[in-house]
Motif scaffolding. Structure first.
Motif, PDB file in Angstrom:
ATOM      1  N   ARG A 290      47.878  54.576  44.395  1.00 35.79           N
ATOM      2  CA  ARG A 290      47.401  53.200  44.506  1.00 35.79           C
ATOM      3  C   ARG A 290      47.006  52.638  43.144  1.00 35.79           C
ATOM      4  NH1 ARG A 290      49.629  50.877  47.996  1.00 35.79           N
ATOM      5  NH2 ARG A 290      51.036  52.586  47.581  1.00 35.79           N
ATOM      6  N   ILE A 291      47.078  51.318  43.036  1.00 34.01           N
ATOM      7  CA  ILE A 291      46.570  50.604  41.866  1.00 34.01           C
ATOM      8  C   ILE A 291      45.069  50.429  42.042  1.00 34.01           C
ATOM      9  CG2 ILE A 291      46.711  48.485  40.496  1.00 34.01           C
ATOM     10  CD1 ILE A 291      49.263  50.206  40.511  1.00 34.01           C
ATOM     11  N   CYS A 292      44.305  50.806  41.029  1.00 33.68           N
ATOM     12  CA  CYS A 292      42.843  50.649  41.098  1.00 33.68           C
ATOM     13  C   CYS A 292      42.354  50.079  39.773  1.00 33.68           C
ATOM     14  CB  CYS A 292      42.164  51.978  41.401  1.00 33.68           C
ATOM     15  SG  CYS A 292      40.379  51.838  41.667  1.00 33.68           S
ATOM     16  N   GLN A 293      41.926  48.844  39.804  1.00 34.94           N
ATOM     17  CA  GLN A 293      41.413  48.128  38.629  1.00 34.94           C
ATOM     18  C   GLN A 293      39.895  48.044  38.720  1.00 34.94           C
ATOM     19  OE1 GLN A 293      42.491  46.788  35.600  1.00 34.94           O
ATOM     20  NE2 GLN A 293      42.901  44.619  35.944  1.00 34.94           N
ATOM     21  N   VAL A 294      39.207  48.386  37.638  1.00 32.65           N
ATOM     22  CA  VAL A 294      37.753  48.254  37.568  1.00 32.65           C
ATOM     23  C   VAL A 294      37.430  46.979  36.801  1.00 32.65           C
ATOM     24  CG1 VAL A 294      35.600  49.383  36.904  1.00 32.65           C
ATOM     25  CG2 VAL A 294      37.570  50.767  37.621  1.00 32.65           C
ATOM     26  N   GLY A 295      36.421  46.245  37.257  1.00 34.82           N
ATOM     27  CA  GLY A 295      36.165  44.897  36.757  1.00 34.82           C
ATOM     28  C   GLY A 295      35.542  44.821  35.379  1.00 34.82           C
ATOM     29  N   MET A 296      36.178  45.413  34.405  1.00 33.38           N
ATOM     30  CA  MET A 296      35.738  45.330  33.012  1.00 33.38           C
ATOM     31  C   MET A 296      36.685  44.364  32.300  1.00 33.38           C
ATOM     32  SD  MET A 296      35.005  49.400  32.543  1.00 33.38           S
ATOM     33  CE  MET A 296      36.761  49.689  32.817  1.00 33.38           C
TER      34      MET A 296
ATOM     35  N   VAL B 279      41.439  53.018  36.846  1.00 34.10           N
ATOM     36  CA  VAL B 279      40.311  53.758  37.404  1.00 34.10           C
ATOM     37  C   VAL B 279      39.808  54.841  36.450  1.00 34.10           C
ATOM     38  CG1 VAL B 279      41.853  55.338  38.673  1.00 34.10           C
ATOM     39  CG2 VAL B 279      39.504  54.990  39.467  1.00 34.10           C
ATOM     40  N   LEU B 280      40.686  55.522  35.721  1.00 30.32           N
ATOM     41  CA  LEU B 280      40.234  56.559  34.787  1.00 30.32           C
ATOM     42  C   LEU B 280      39.458  55.941  33.639  1.00 30.32           C
ATOM     43  CD1 LEU B 280      40.092  59.471  33.869  1.00 30.32           C
ATOM     44  CD2 LEU B 280      42.354  59.197  32.821  1.00 30.32           C
ATOM     45  N   ILE B 281      39.930  54.792  33.144  1.00 33.12           N
ATOM     46  CA  ILE B 281      39.201  54.065  32.107  1.00 33.12           C
ATOM     47  C   ILE B 281      37.822  53.667  32.629  1.00 33.12           C
ATOM     48  CG2 ILE B 281      39.150  51.858  30.851  1.00 33.12           C
ATOM     49  CD1 ILE B 281      42.243  52.119  30.654  1.00 33.12           C
ATOM     50  N   GLY B 282      37.788  53.165  33.878  1.00 33.31           N
ATOM     51  CA  GLY B 282      36.517  52.776  34.478  1.00 33.31           C
ATOM     52  C   GLY B 282      35.570  53.945  34.635  1.00 33.31           C
ATOM     53  N   HIS B 283      36.119  55.103  35.002  1.00 35.02           N
ATOM     54  CA  HIS B 283      35.291  56.304  35.115  1.00 35.02           C
ATOM     55  C   HIS B 283      34.693  56.683  33.771  1.00 35.02           C
ATOM     56  CE1 HIS B 283      34.046  60.427  35.375  1.00 35.02           C
ATOM     57  NE2 HIS B 283      35.102  60.853  34.711  1.00 35.02           N
ATOM     58  N   ARG B 284      35.500  56.658  32.721  1.00 33.11           N
ATOM     59  CA  ARG B 284      35.017  57.092  31.406  1.00 33.11           C
ATOM     60  C   ARG B 284      33.911  56.165  30.878  1.00 33.11           C
ATOM     61  NH1 ARG B 284      39.614  60.071  29.591  1.00 33.11           N
ATOM     62  NH2 ARG B 284      39.497  62.009  30.779  1.00 33.11           N
TER      63      ARG B 284
ATOM     64  N   ASP C 270      45.513  48.813  47.659  1.00 33.40           N
ATOM     65  CA  ASP C 270      45.221  48.702  46.239  1.00 33.40           C
ATOM     66  C   ASP C 270      43.833  48.103  46.088  1.00 33.40           C
ATOM     67  OD1 ASP C 270      47.741  49.692  45.315  1.00 33.40           O
ATOM     68  OD2 ASP C 270      48.640  47.757  45.808  1.00 33.40           O
ATOM     69  N   VAL C 271      43.134  48.487  45.019  1.00 29.95           N
ATOM     70  CA  VAL C 271      41.693  48.209  44.933  1.00 29.95           C
ATOM     71  C   VAL C 271      41.335  47.557  43.605  1.00 29.95           C
ATOM     72  CG1 VAL C 271      39.406  49.281  44.805  1.00 29.95           C
ATOM     73  CG2 VAL C 271      41.067  50.075  46.509  1.00 29.95           C
ATOM     74  N   TYR C 272      40.588  46.451  43.694  1.00 29.60           N
ATOM     75  CA  TYR C 272      39.895  45.870  42.550  1.00 29.60           C
ATOM     76  C   TYR C 272      38.406  46.069  42.827  1.00 29.60           C
ATOM     77  CZ  TYR C 272      38.586  42.458  38.901  1.00 29.60           C
ATOM     78  OH  TYR C 272      38.072  41.843  37.777  1.00 29.60           O
ATOM     79  N   VAL C 273      37.753  46.920  42.044  1.00 28.12           N
ATOM     80  CA  VAL C 273      36.346  47.242  42.279  1.00 28.12           C
ATOM     81  C   VAL C 273      35.522  46.810  41.081  1.00 28.12           C
ATOM     82  CG1 VAL C 273      36.762  49.618  41.473  1.00 28.12           C
ATOM     83  CG2 VAL C 273      34.697  49.099  42.802  1.00 28.12           C
ATOM     84  N   GLU C 274      34.404  46.157  41.357  1.00 24.56           N
ATOM     85  CA  GLU C 274      33.536  45.725  40.268  1.00 24.56           C
ATOM     86  C   GLU C 274      32.955  46.938  39.541  1.00 24.56           C
ATOM     87  OE1 GLU C 274      32.654  43.599  38.325  1.00 24.56           O
ATOM     88  OE2 GLU C 274      33.491  41.763  39.123  1.00 24.56           O
ATOM     89  N   LYS C 275      32.601  46.709  38.288  1.00 23.13           N
ATOM     90  CA  LYS C 275      31.959  47.779  37.534  1.00 23.13           C
ATOM     91  C   LYS C 275      30.448  47.782  37.867  1.00 23.13           C
ATOM     92  CE  LYS C 275      29.399  45.292  35.091  1.00 23.13           C
ATOM     93  NZ  LYS C 275      28.408  45.023  35.975  1.00 23.13           N
TER      94      LYS C 275
ATOM     95  N   PRO D  90      46.965  49.303  35.593  1.00 28.51           N
ATOM     96  CA  PRO D  90      46.312  48.066  35.124  1.00 28.51           C
ATOM     97  C   PRO D  90      45.516  48.293  33.837  1.00 28.51           C
ATOM     98  CG  PRO D  90      45.051  49.033  36.908  1.00 28.51           C
ATOM     99  CD  PRO D  90      46.291  49.885  36.766  1.00 28.51           C
ATOM    100  N   ASN D  91      45.092  47.197  33.228  1.00 25.88           N
ATOM    101  CA  ASN D  91      44.336  47.278  31.979  1.00 25.88           C
ATOM    102  C   ASN D  91      43.034  48.054  32.139  1.00 25.88           C
ATOM    103  OD1 ASN D  91      46.290  45.760  30.682  1.00 25.88           O
ATOM    104  ND2 ASN D  91      45.185  43.833  30.889  1.00 25.88           N
ATOM    105  N   GLY D  92      42.349  47.844  33.272  1.00 21.97           N
ATOM    106  CA  GLY D  92      41.091  48.539  33.531  1.00 21.97           C
ATOM    107  C   GLY D  92      41.269  49.626  34.570  1.00 21.97           C
TER     108      GLY D  92
END
Length: 403
Positions: A150-156, A368-373, A124-129, A364-366
């Motif tokens: 996998r869970i993928c959260q972007v740091g927004m 990966v698709l949200i982070g991509h957009r 699972d991944v927490y990646v900064e924006k 998660p709240n942020g």
């Protein structure tokens, strides 16, 4: 989103190969509330170590591995995680079976590949924006997360901020602002884009792998400024637009439900800091959305100009929000503003949401698709700036329309 349109055959094979390598156990893995979660940190610079500290606030998280191209950064991280194993190549860290999740705090040009590698490795991944360096990378990361489950959260982190969520509920969800026609955003004087390399880096340190730092980028000899202040160079990131606007446009998306611009224009340049940087020190971006709304971003590094925020302008009032507070002012002469202060630590809230989702397997709240957009919207602004033209964007295929 048509993810397949941007996947070449090699990328498809790599994603499928990674998915096939996943075990049945890793797909079905669900953690108990008190079960230990083992974290690997990839990118242990100042931001990476700061994020790591937020993870360590949870007593069920153990930092078991740290990776960086600069041994000094690893040493600093290990002051807080003395038992962590050390790596200079993230692929070696990902081979560790006892790493459940990874934090990616690398410079932007490594975000997409490192995230895909980690997702294919079953982490699972927490990646900064921002999630990506280029607009084409986003669908590849989204697909890697979905294929590998996998869970993928972007740091927004505004997505998890309590006063952001309250403002949205009180004023956006209830339509108290009326129709939103303009969302103004700005972020002036961000000093991270003005960092000067210390004297200790004028010569390349023997324990710093410069070739590994460059990674997929074209070779250039050691340059302390490009290493220390990489945000000022478009090879490594998108300057103030992807570093700062990505945060704010994500709030606009979150509040309005509009996530894909239909057009973009931009203007700016290196107007003051003639120090070799390639990212503009002054930039203005304007995005148009299908709901008949525009969103703008202004940023300058000019000395003496500071401040950041978002202003939603509606037919029934306006809402001003930043990381400290929000203020609602109803339409009409003599209206009394209402101000609410921040309620919690945004970074900790966002990390906690990720940890909860690692356990529950919910999005998660942020996500990966949200982070991509949100990265995509920022990339459109940068592309419009570099091409010096208005971009029209196909909101169905998510592709820039030809001239």
């Amino acid at each position: 989103m048509n993810e397949n349109s941007l996947l070449n055959p090699t990328s498809r094979r790599n994603l499928l190969r990674g998915a096939a390598a996943m075990t049945a156990l890793s797909y079905s893995r669900v953690y108990g509330a008190n079960e230990k979660l083992r974290l690997g940190v990839i990118g242990a610079g100042e931001r990476g170590r700061g994020d790591m500290g937020k993870f360590q606030l949870d007593p069920t998280v153990d930092v078991v591995a740290v990776c960086d191209v600069y041994a000094e950064s690893i040493d600093k991280a290990k002051q807080k995680a003395p038992n962590a194993k050390s790596f200079s190549d993230h692929r070696k860290l990902l081979e560790m079976k006892d790493v459940d999740m990874v934090l990616i705090g690398t410079p932007d040009h490594w975000h997409a590949q490192t995230a895909i590698d980690a997702l294919n490795a079953g982490k699972d991944v927490y990646v900064e924006k921002p999630l990506t360096l280029t607009i084409e990378e986003g669908p590849l990361v989204v697909k890697a997360a979905r294929v590998n489950n996998r869970i993928c959260q972007v740091g927004m982190q505004q997505r998890s901020g309590k006063h952001y969520l309250q403002a949205k509920q009180e004023y956006m969800d209830t339509k108290r602002l009326g129709k939103i026609t303009l969302a103004r955003t700005w972020w002036h004087g961000n000093t991270y884009h003005l960092r000067r390399a210390p004297a200790s880096l004028q010569q390349q340190p023997s324990n710093l792998d410069w070739a590994r730092f460059l990674g997929p980028l074209k070779w250039r000899d050691w340059d302390p400024q490009q290493f220390w202040n990489w945000r000022a160079y478009l090879d490594f990131g998108g300057g103030q637009v992807t570093d700062l606007f990505t945060h704010w446009i994500d709030v606009v998306h979150m509040f309005t439900g509009q996530e894909i611009p239909s057009a973009a224009v931009a203007a700016g340049g290196v107007y003051h800091y003639k120090d070799g940087r390639t990212a503009p020190d002054t930039i203005s971006v304007l995005l148009e959305y299908p709901s008949e709304m525009t969103a703008t971003f202004e940023a300058t590094l000019a000395p003496g100009v500071t401040g950041e925020g978002i202003e939603f302008c509606g037919t029934e009032g306006r809402l001003l929000i930043d990381r400290r507070q929000y203020t609602f002012t109803p339409a009409g002469r003599g209206a009394t503003p209402v101000t609410v202060q921040r309620m919690s630590d945004l970074d900790a809230d966002h990390v906690n949401n990720f940890i909860e989702c690692v356990r529950s397997r919910k999005r998660p709240n942020g996500d990966v698709l949200i982070g991509h957009r949100s990265a995509q919207a920022s990339h459109l602004g940068n592309i419009a700036y570099m091409q010096k033209r208005r971009l029209n964007f196909d909101t169905v295929r998510e592709q820039i329309q030809p001239l």
